[in-house]
Write a protein that holds these residues in place. Structure first.
Motif, mmCIF file in Angstrom:
data_model
loop_
_atom_site.group_PDB
_atom_site.id
_atom_site.type_symbol
_atom_site.label_atom_id
_atom_site.label_comp_id
_atom_site.label_asym_id
_atom_site.label_seq_id
_atom_site.Cartn_x
_atom_site.Cartn_y
_atom_site.Cartn_z
ATOM 1 N N MET A 1 0.834 -1.205 0.000
ATOM 2 C CA MET A 1 0.000 0.000 0.000
ATOM 3 C C MET A 1 0.869 1.256 0.000
ATOM 4 S SD MET A 1 -3.405 0.669 0.357
ATOM 5 C CE MET A 1 -4.005 -0.745 1.305
ATOM 6 N N THR A 2 0.570 2.170 -0.884
ATOM 7 C CA THR A 2 1.256 3.458 -0.910
ATOM 8 C C THR A 2 0.392 4.506 -0.204
ATOM 9 O OG1 THR A 2 0.245 4.114 -3.017
ATOM 10 C CG2 THR A 2 2.324 2.876 -3.120
ATOM 11 N N ASP A 3 1.016 5.600 0.180
ATOM 12 C CA ASP A 3 0.259 6.693 0.804
ATOM 13 C C ASP A 3 -0.801 7.238 -0.148
ATOM 14 O OD1 ASP A 3 1.794 6.447 3.069
ATOM 15 O OD2 ASP A 3 3.159 8.085 2.546
ATOM 16 N N LYS B 1 -8.196 5.401 -0.693
ATOM 17 C CA LYS B 1 -9.240 4.750 -1.485
ATOM 18 C C LYS B 1 -9.301 3.241 -1.294
ATOM 19 C CE LYS B 1 -11.019 8.243 -3.801
ATOM 20 N NZ LYS B 1 -12.456 8.600 -3.664
ATOM 21 N N VAL B 2 -8.248 2.665 -0.707
ATOM 22 C CA VAL B 2 -8.153 1.208 -0.676
ATOM 23 C C VAL B 2 -8.072 0.640 0.742
ATOM 24 C CG1 VAL B 2 -6.859 -0.794 -1.537
ATOM 25 C CG2 VAL B 2 -6.959 1.298 -2.899
ATOM 26 N N ALA B 3 -7.379 1.326 1.635
ATOM 27 C CA ALA B 3 -7.057 0.764 2.947
ATOM 28 C C ALA B 3 -8.306 0.403 3.750
ATOM 29 C CB ALA B 3 -6.177 1.735 3.738
#
Length: 273
Positions: free
Chosen positions: A188-190, A195-197
């Motif tokens: 996971m990127t910042d 939108k995803v975490a």
């Protein structure tokens, strides 16, 4: 909206219809674009996307919606696959006053996917997975999610995890699903996290709570549900109303975990003089 119209003229026209107090971010974006020395008509879809990100979650007036649609359509007429996908996304979500039409979304996603747009391929995976204006087709959903996952799209990756968790098209494998969700967190990127975490943490909360594919750990479940609530709350506040049910699931998940944690506390009572 005519393709041959000057983009500066189009921006000035819509700006004249906007209340700057109501839409300050959109007005600022338009002013920034108008200051650009070279603004070819091909920039229209990019500006449309910038506008859609402004002044959330306020509803757009109809002329502004038509303006944004027109900007995307300029790109579509020029063969811009990104514009096809982005306009399709507006129809899919039905946000900000846009009509929600899965049939129009699927049509545009297919156009964009045929032109090589990876995001459109992921979006088609969603349509086939949930049966948006069609019968669910898990084989096609897996195909499109795999294309997205191979290209680094984390939503595609966690949806493949869902397919292993539920046994859709692939053999049910809870351990594989858990590993895929953890892989999402590891990569996971910042930029992707907002939108995803939330969705990934929501799934991991369930896995840890019920011991699916991993050891049951109430503390880990609670932490995951809490993180899911934070991310999902922000998404809903930004206008992504479709995540409201997920937000409620994160809250109810915490309640269930806390209830079980309290039941496991020792019965010994302490008193202090």
């Amino acid at each position: 909206m005519k393709n041959e119209m000057n983009l500066y003229a189009l921006l000035n026209m819509i700006k004249d219809t906007l209340d700057e107090e109501e839409f300050p971010e959109i007005c600022r974006v338009i002013d920034e674009e108008l200051k650009t020395n070279d603004l070819p008509i091909g920039e229209a879809p990019r500006i449309a996307t910038r506008i859609m990100e402004c002044d959330k979650p306020k509803q757009f007036q109809q002329d502004l919606i038509e303006f944004v649609k027109g900007l995307y359509e300029i790109g579509i007429a020029a063969g811009d696959a990104g514009a096809m996908n982005d306009l399709g996304a507006q129809y899919y979500d039905g946000h900000r006053g846009f009509e929600q039409s899965f049939s129009k979304a699927v049509e545009l996603y297919k156009m964009a996917a045929a032109n090589g747009d990876r995001q459109a391929q992921e979006n088609l995976g969603y349509c086939y997975y949930y049966g948006r204006d069609m019968e669910p087709d898990y084989e096609k959903a897996f195909h499109y999610f795999a294309l997205g996952a191979f290209d680094g799209h984390l939503i595609s990756l966690y949806k493949i995890g869902d397919m292993y968790l539920n046994g859709y098209y692939v053999e049910k494998n809870e351990r594989e699903a858990f590993e895929i969700y953890m892989r999402c967190l590891d990569t996971m990127t910042d930029e992707a996290a907002p939108k995803v975490a939330g969705q990934v943490y929501l799934r991991l909360g369930k896995m840890f709570f019920h011991g699916l594919g991993t050891e049951k750990k109430l503390e880990n479940a609670l932490i995951c549900y809490q993180k899911a609530e934070n991310y999902l709350y922000n998404m809903v506040m930004d206008g992504d109303a479709m995540y409201r049910n997920s937000l409620m699931a994160a809250i109810k998940g915490q309640e269930a975990v806390r209830k079980e944690m309290m039941e496991q506390l020792p019965d010994d009572e302490w008193s202090f003089d």
